[in-house]
Design a protein around this motif. Structure first.
Motif, PDB file in Angstrom:
ATOM      1  N   SER A   1     -11.815 -66.597-104.986  1.00 46.64           N
ATOM      2  CA  SER A   1     -10.626 -66.187-105.723  1.00 46.64           C
ATOM      3  C   SER A   1      -9.394 -66.860-105.145  1.00 46.64           C
ATOM      4  O   SER A   1      -9.464 -67.556-104.123  1.00 46.64           O
ATOM      5  CB  SER A   1     -10.469 -64.665-105.655  1.00 46.64           C
ATOM      6  N   GLU A   2      -8.256 -66.647-105.784  1.00 43.24           N
ATOM      7  CA  GLU A   2      -7.007 -67.268-105.324  1.00 43.24           C
ATOM      8  C   GLU A   2      -6.631 -66.813-103.918  1.00 43.24           C
ATOM      9  O   GLU A   2      -6.004 -67.546-103.159  1.00 43.24           O
ATOM     10  CB  GLU A   2      -5.881 -66.938-106.309  1.00 43.24           C
TER      11      GLU A   2
ATOM     12  N   GLY B   1      -8.399 -65.075-113.863  1.00 44.32           N
ATOM     13  CA  GLY B   1      -7.603 -65.481-112.717  1.00 44.32           C
ATOM     14  C   GLY B   1      -7.913 -66.903-112.308  1.00 44.32           C
ATOM     15  O   GLY B   1      -8.657 -67.628-112.976  1.00 44.32           O
ATOM     16  N   LYS B   2      -7.340 -67.315-111.179  1.00 45.44           N
ATOM     17  CA  LYS B   2      -7.539 -68.666-110.671  1.00 45.44           C
ATOM     18  C   LYS B   2      -8.593 -68.663-109.568  1.00 45.44           C
ATOM     19  O   LYS B   2      -8.608 -67.770-108.731  1.00 45.44           O
ATOM     20  CB  LYS B   2      -6.216 -69.216-110.128  1.00 45.44           C
ATOM     21  N   TYR B   3      -9.438 -69.706-109.581  1.00 44.81           N
ATOM     22  CA  TYR B   3     -10.538 -69.791-108.628  1.00 44.81           C
ATOM     23  C   TYR B   3     -10.650 -71.212-108.078  1.00 44.81           C
ATOM     24  O   TYR B   3     -10.340 -72.193-108.776  1.00 44.81           O
ATOM     25  CB  TYR B   3     -11.869 -69.398-109.281  1.00 44.81           C
ATOM     26  N   GLY B   4     -11.121 -71.281-106.825  1.00 44.37           N
ATOM     27  CA  GLY B   4     -11.492 -72.547-106.238  1.00 44.37           C
ATOM     28  C   GLY B   4     -13.009 -72.631-106.180  1.00 44.37           C
ATOM     29  O   GLY B   4     -13.678 -71.677-105.782  1.00 44.37           O
TER      30      GLY B   4
ATOM     31  N   THR C   1     -12.930 -78.204-106.787  1.00 39.54           N
ATOM     32  CA  THR C   1     -12.046 -78.197-107.951  1.00 39.54           C
ATOM     33  C   THR C   1     -11.458 -76.798-108.116  1.00 39.54           C
ATOM     34  O   THR C   1     -11.923 -75.840-107.467  1.00 39.54           O
ATOM     35  CB  THR C   1     -12.800 -78.598-109.232  1.00 39.54           C
ATOM     36  N   ASN C   2     -10.458 -76.682-108.964  1.00 38.38           N
ATOM     37  CA  ASN C   2      -9.827 -75.398-109.265  1.00 38.38           C
ATOM     38  C   ASN C   2      -9.929 -75.123-110.760  1.00 38.38           C
ATOM     39  O   ASN C   2      -9.833 -76.052-111.583  1.00 38.38           O
ATOM     40  CB  ASN C   2      -8.354 -75.399-108.844  1.00 38.38           C
ATOM     41  N   VAL C   3     -10.129 -73.861-111.119  1.00 36.32           N
ATOM     42  CA  VAL C   3     -10.200 -73.471-112.521  1.00 36.32           C
ATOM     43  C   VAL C   3      -9.373 -72.218-112.735  1.00 36.32           C
ATOM     44  O   VAL C   3      -9.164 -71.419-111.811  1.00 36.32           O
ATOM     45  CB  VAL C   3     -11.660 -73.213-112.976  1.00 36.32           C
ATOM     46  N   ALA C   4      -8.886 -72.051-113.978  1.00 34.88           N
ATOM     47  CA  ALA C   4      -8.168 -70.840-114.381  1.00 34.88           C
ATOM     48  C   ALA C   4      -8.945 -70.199-115.519  1.00 34.88           C
ATOM     49  O   ALA C   4      -9.178 -70.836-116.555  1.00 34.88           O
ATOM     50  CB  ALA C   4      -6.739 -71.179-114.806  1.00 34.88           C
ATOM     51  N   LEU C   5      -9.362 -68.954-115.330  1.00 33.46           N
ATOM     52  CA  LEU C   5     -10.166 -68.257-116.328  1.00 33.46           C
ATOM     53  C   LEU C   5      -9.312 -67.248-117.089  1.00 33.46           C
ATOM     54  O   LEU C   5      -8.474 -66.555-116.503  1.00 33.46           O
ATOM     55  CB  LEU C   5     -11.336 -67.545-115.651  1.00 33.46           C
TER      56      LEU C   5
ATOM     57  N   GLN D   1     -14.689 -71.310-119.930  1.00 33.97           N
ATOM     58  CA  GLN D   1     -14.128 -72.468-119.233  1.00 33.97           C
ATOM     59  C   GLN D   1     -15.287 -73.327-118.749  1.00 33.97           C
ATOM     60  O   GLN D   1     -16.049 -72.925-117.869  1.00 33.97           O
ATOM     61  CB  GLN D   1     -13.269 -72.023-118.047  1.00 33.97           C
TER      62      GLN D   1
END
Length: 782
Positions: free
Chosen positions: A299-300, A323-326, A338-342, A348
């Motif tokens: 998680s962020e 939320g945002k995840y690495g 990489t980073n993603v925003a769900l 996604q």
């Protein structure tokens, strides 16, 4: 003619077809309207955590967070409504049983609505071959299993993450059986027990995961990593198999040894196993076909929320909160990130092309410092410190401000302040402040501030403020000590100590506060344990959610084993309350004091005045052999009660008129441990001197007569709350000023018949002894 017959036949055939179609539609409509009622599922989750396993057992760190993770994934993806989730922290055996009883009552209220009821019980904490370890209590495996079996539901699923938890599956012979159904098309009934280890294995938790290996793997599987079939639903068999493989893989090289989850299922019905459904639940992360390797999703805030191994050739979807995840992808040759925003309700996609090469962490193996290799063991922190200890060179620096960015072995000395960004083995010494951002083993010494953000294995010494994210060692300060999470050692302060949890001692003449599960002792003016303390509180005022021993002038506790004070107040006491005034809502142990109050008591309190909600209270109206009429009030328990008596004496020459003599008595008695119709014995001391006010005035003090009375009696219950009491007595009356008041002694204090004996001792005191009897009516709870 032919046309006429044709049209008649056509109209009849059309009418019959329309009627049949209407009937079929009505039947289908009726069936559909009834189906939701029959297919309704009510799911309940009871998530139990117990970091504290009692004396001589290490305090766990992540049992509570594991329980929350399990409950959250079922709320988000398992169809469990928020009001049907119960989180229980560090319960006693009795309080846990009460929670199960409350759940049974709750389910009974909704059973009339139809459908099926399912209960999922999760436990994370200590256990052994005997059962669950709840503080210093043991909840036997058989009793725990029988209680789950008896829950008021069609399907019971228990997940137990604890050492030796496999013992519960051996109770009935844990065997693998075909999958069972928990979706709306099922008629499933029965139970399933899933455990984190076999009977003789240790279940382990990890600082890197911030949770247990098993629960972390199980939750990852439930979020979609275990969906082998790719249908967007995770069955219990899929989740269990994923957790089994992942747990075994992660623990094979740990100090605790390989850990093998086990299961026992006994369910009958039709359908398929569905624990979580990825379709339409929260946000979805779709891992594309070309993604291959070990994936770590954080998680962020840096929390590891899912971990899995994925092979190329098929895609996997994971359900996660928005939320945002690495995302980190590791293979034998590369590391990519990489980073993603769900976003809720959206997919996604994440393909190999979205990842970029990343540097691996430094000093993470036993070997050369700076080697870009991955740690072979799961505990990268231990690897890093071992590598630093065995391969790093000791060095000492002295500056006005000393700042170290690399791993450090040695001593930092500065006039103003010292700071380390990476791991530290050694000491920090300065006039104003010492700061360690990562784990530090050694000593911090300053006059103002010492801060160990992550963990300190050593000592902090100063005159103002010590702070440690986690501490194994000692803090010494003349004003303020704070440990946010855990302390294994000692805190010494003149004003204030705070520890998120501790295993050791807090000593302060001011204030001690323990915020979490703790083992050890608090010694101070004011002690507070916000959660639970398996140890002792010694001070002027003690407050605890749960404590083993409290000794002070005033004690407050929700749950306590022993309280010793002038005044004790608790919701539940397991062993003893000792004080002048004791109050406990549920007394499992015994109360010892002057005044004891308990709405519910399992053992009879010992004291001058005992008030017990489930005990004894009664009022009797009696007349005895001397013509005394009295009201006798009893309160306490059948084993020991307190009696208070007030009465007056009828004149000898007129049985319908009272004399001037008043009687006041205080006594104790027993009903030989029985309620209802019973035998009893009672001793009472009676003072008799109020009559002299009429002759000598209210200022005369006396005393004149001490009456000691021992009664043996029988109470016969006629109906609830009403009975008749009769009995015999032995009386001894002592007159201390006999020569002056002999007229009073002879006129009033003797039976109506001549069956007394006088024993004289000198000129000042005379004793009168006689047997007696009494009879009366009794009302109340006796």
């Amino acid at each position: 003619m032919f046309r006429m017959f044709f049209w008649i036949f056509f109209l009849i055939f059309t009418g019959l077809s329309f009627a049949a179609q209407s009937s079929l539609q009505s039947a289908q409509s009726l069936s559909q309207s009834a189906q939701p009622q029959d297919a309704r599922i009510n799911r309940y989750v009871v998530a139990i955590s117990a970091n504290n396993g009692g004396n001589n057992r290490p305090m766990l760190r992540y049992a509570e967070s594991d329980a929350k993770s399990f409950a959250n994934v079922l709320k988000e993806m398992g169809g469990v409504q928020a009001q049907n989730v119960t989180l229980i922290k560090q319960p006693s055996v009795a309080s846990l049983q009460r929670e199960f009883n409350n759940l049974d009552n709750k389910i009974s209220q909704v059973k009339s609505n139809g459908g099926r009821n399912e209960i999922l019980v999760y436990y994370s904490g200590h256990a052994d071959d005997k059962g669950l370890r709840l503080g210093n209590e043991n909840y036997a495996w058989k009793e725990f299993r029988d209680r789950i079996d008896a829950l008021n539901a069609d399907v019971k699923i228990a997940v137990i993450d604890a050492c030796g938890s496999g013992a519960i599956t051996r109770a009935k012979g844990g065997v693998a059986v075909p999958a069972f159904m928990v979706d709306e098309s099922s008629d499933m009934k029965g139970y399933a027990f899933i455990t984190s280890s076999t009977q003789d294995e240790a279940s382990q938790e990890s600082d890197r995961l911030r949770g247990s290996f098993f629960t972390h793997s199980l939750v990852s599987g439930l979020r979609g990593a275990g969906d082998v079939s790719g249908d967007g639903r995770v069955t219990l068999s899929e989740a269990y198999q994923f957790a089994f493989n992942e747990t075994l893989q992660k623990t094979e090289a740990t100090m605790g040894g390989a850990q093998h989850p086990s299961r026992d299922m006994n369910l009958a019905g039709t359908g398929d196993v569905v624990m979580t459904d990825l379709n339409g639940n929260g946000a979805l992360l779709d891992l594309a076909n070309d993604v291959d390797g070990r994936l770590f999703i954080r998680s962020e805030s840096g929390e590891l929320v899912a971990e899995l191994s994925k092979k190329s050739g098929h895609s996997i979807s994971l359900g996660l909160p928005a939320g945002k995840y690495g995302v980190r992808l590791e293979t034998s040759a590369t590391v990519k990130e990489t980073n993603v925003a769900l976003v809720n309700g959206k997919h996604q996609n994440l393909a190999l092309a979205n990842f970029k090469d990343a540097d691996v962490e430094k000093t993470v193996i036993r070997g050369e410092i700076g080697g870009n290799r991955v740690c072979s063991s799961d505990d990268s922190v231990k690897c890093s410190l071992d590598s630093l200890d065995h391969n790093g060179s000791f060095r000492t620096t002295f500056n006005f401000y000393d700042h170290e960015k690399e791993p450090r072995k040695g001593m930092q000395i500065a006039l103003a302040a010292t700071k380390t960004d990476d791991y530290m083995l050694g000491s920090q010494v300065s006039l104003f402040s010492n700061i360690a951002d990562k784990e530090m083993h050694g000593l911090q010494g300053s006059f103002i501030v010492n801060i160990a953000k992550e963990r300190l294995d050593g000592i902090q010494l100063n005159t103002f403020l010590n702070y440690a994210g986690s501490l194994d060692g000692a803090q010494g300060s003349s004003s303020l000590n704070i440990v946010k999470d855990r302390l294994d050692g000692v805190q010494l302060s003149a004003i204030f100590n705070y520890a998120g949890s501790f295993n050791g001692a807090q000593v302060a003449p001011g204030l001690n506060v323990a915020g979490g599960n703790s083992i050890g002792a608090q010694v101070g003016v004011f002690n507070m344990a916000v959660d639970s303390l398996s140890g002792a509180q010694v001070g002027l005022l003690n407050i605890a959610e749960q404590a083993s021993i409290q000794v002070s002038l005033l004690n407050f506790a929700r749950y306590s084993d022993v309280q010793v004070s002038l005044m004790n107040f608790a919701r539940e006491v397991n062993s003893s309350q000792v004080g002048l005034i004791n109050y406990v809502k549920n007394a499992k142990g015994r109360q010892w004091g002057i005044i004891n109050i308990a709405p519910h008591a399992e053992k009879s309190p010992i004291g001058l005045l005992n008030i017990v909600g489930n005990g004894l209270w009664s009022l009797s109206a009696n007349i005895d052999e001397m013509g005394n009429t009295a009201l006798n009030f009893k309160v306490g328990t059948a084993l020991m009660y307190t009696a208070i008596e007030m009465g007056r004496v009828l004149k000898k020459d007129n049985l319908f008129e009272y004399d001037d003599l008043y009687l006041d008595g205080l006594g104790i008695g027993t009903q030989f441990g029985q309620y209802g119709s019973h035998w009893g014995a009672e001793y009472m001391y009676i003072r008799q001197d109020e009559h002299v006010h009429a002759r000598f005035g209210p200022g005369y003090q006396g005393p004149f007569m001490d009456h000691h009375r021992l009664r043996l009696y029988r109470t016969m219950k006629l109906f609830t709350g009403f009975g008749i009491t009769t009995g015999l007595s032995m009386n001894v009356l002592a007159h201390r000023d006999f020569e002056q008041f002999e007229w009073l002694f002879d006129r009033l204090q003797e039976p109506r018949g001549e069956w007394h004996a006088d024993l004289k001792k000198g000129h000042e005191t005379q004793y009168r002894v006689w047997p007696g009897f009494f009879a009366g009516l009794t009302v109340g709870r006796f």
